[in-house]
Design an enzyme around this catalytic site. Sequence first.
Site, mmCIF file in Angstrom:
data_model
loop_
_atom_site.group_PDB
_atom_site.id
_atom_site.type_symbol
_atom_site.label_atom_id
_atom_site.label_comp_id
_atom_site.label_asym_id
_atom_site.label_seq_id
_atom_site.Cartn_x
_atom_site.Cartn_y
_atom_site.Cartn_z
ATOM 1 N N TYR A 1 0.686 -1.106 0.084
ATOM 2 C CA TYR A 1 -0.160 0.092 0.014
ATOM 3 C C TYR A 1 0.908 1.251 0.064
ATOM 4 O O TYR A 1 0.886 2.217 -0.911
ATOM 5 C CB TYR A 1 -0.855 -0.166 1.115
ATOM 6 N N LYS B 1 1.787 4.099 -3.117
ATOM 7 C CA LYS B 1 1.372 5.513 -2.871
ATOM 8 C C LYS B 1 2.742 6.401 -3.406
ATOM 9 O O LYS B 1 2.465 7.383 -3.914
ATOM 10 C CB LYS B 1 0.811 5.692 -1.607
#
Length: 271
Positions: A132, A136
Amino acid sequence: MTILVTGGTGLVGSRLLRRFADAGVDCRALVRPGKDVPAGATPVEGDLLHADSLKQAVEGVSAIVHLAAVFRTQNEDDIWRANLDGTKNLIAAAKAHAPQARFVMASTGLVYDADASHPGREEDATHPKLAYPASKIAAEKELRNSGLNWSILRLGFVYGDGDGHLAAVPALATRFKWHPARTFSLVHQRDVARVVELALTGVMDGRIVNICDDAPTTLYEMASLVGSPVEPSAEPLTNPWMGRMDGSRLRGLGFQLTVPTVYQAVQQGIL
């Protein structure tokens, strides 16, 4: 001003859309078929993973608020597709059909390295290992190199206004085997919305900004606040800085929090 919001059915996006709609802002929400949006917002059907579906959503907008993300899954391919490929598609659509639009993207404070020697600062090198935050960081790079008018908001642990995020802490602590003394920088939904509004004025153009409150809080405290305490531990915490963010840049822009601590949220009944 016409604003496109992605992720408008999520924890942050749904509350932001409602705030915009209540204020009479002309806002669109990129949604998949069958999804509802708050009254006053205009749904535009599309999918970030299908580039051809984004033209209608971005045409004529003066700003894009990109909140859509995938993180609550163990399928890393889904995370990378949604967070990186989806962002690439939205950037391409903006460049083709709304090149003057201000592009505000939500990122995460989890990008900061686990071996940090201080609270995470925007200028720190970042090499996250989990999918994650790594996705990003990759999406941030795409936006920074896009030539668009961008700003990136690295959000702390978002909670408040009945979103249920704090209530999920005990399960998250168990799933990831987090030490109960692990500390996170938090930020209330109301201040996230106010920061987005500030970013839309242009004061954050070309900047990465940490978005967090004044009181980093332990998992033990967060769980206790929602009535689901986690087991305490006498074992030492490996790195007390992991999960903490430096909010100096945001304060330097003149931003004042309306909910500076989670304990104030408790007193006001806005958890």
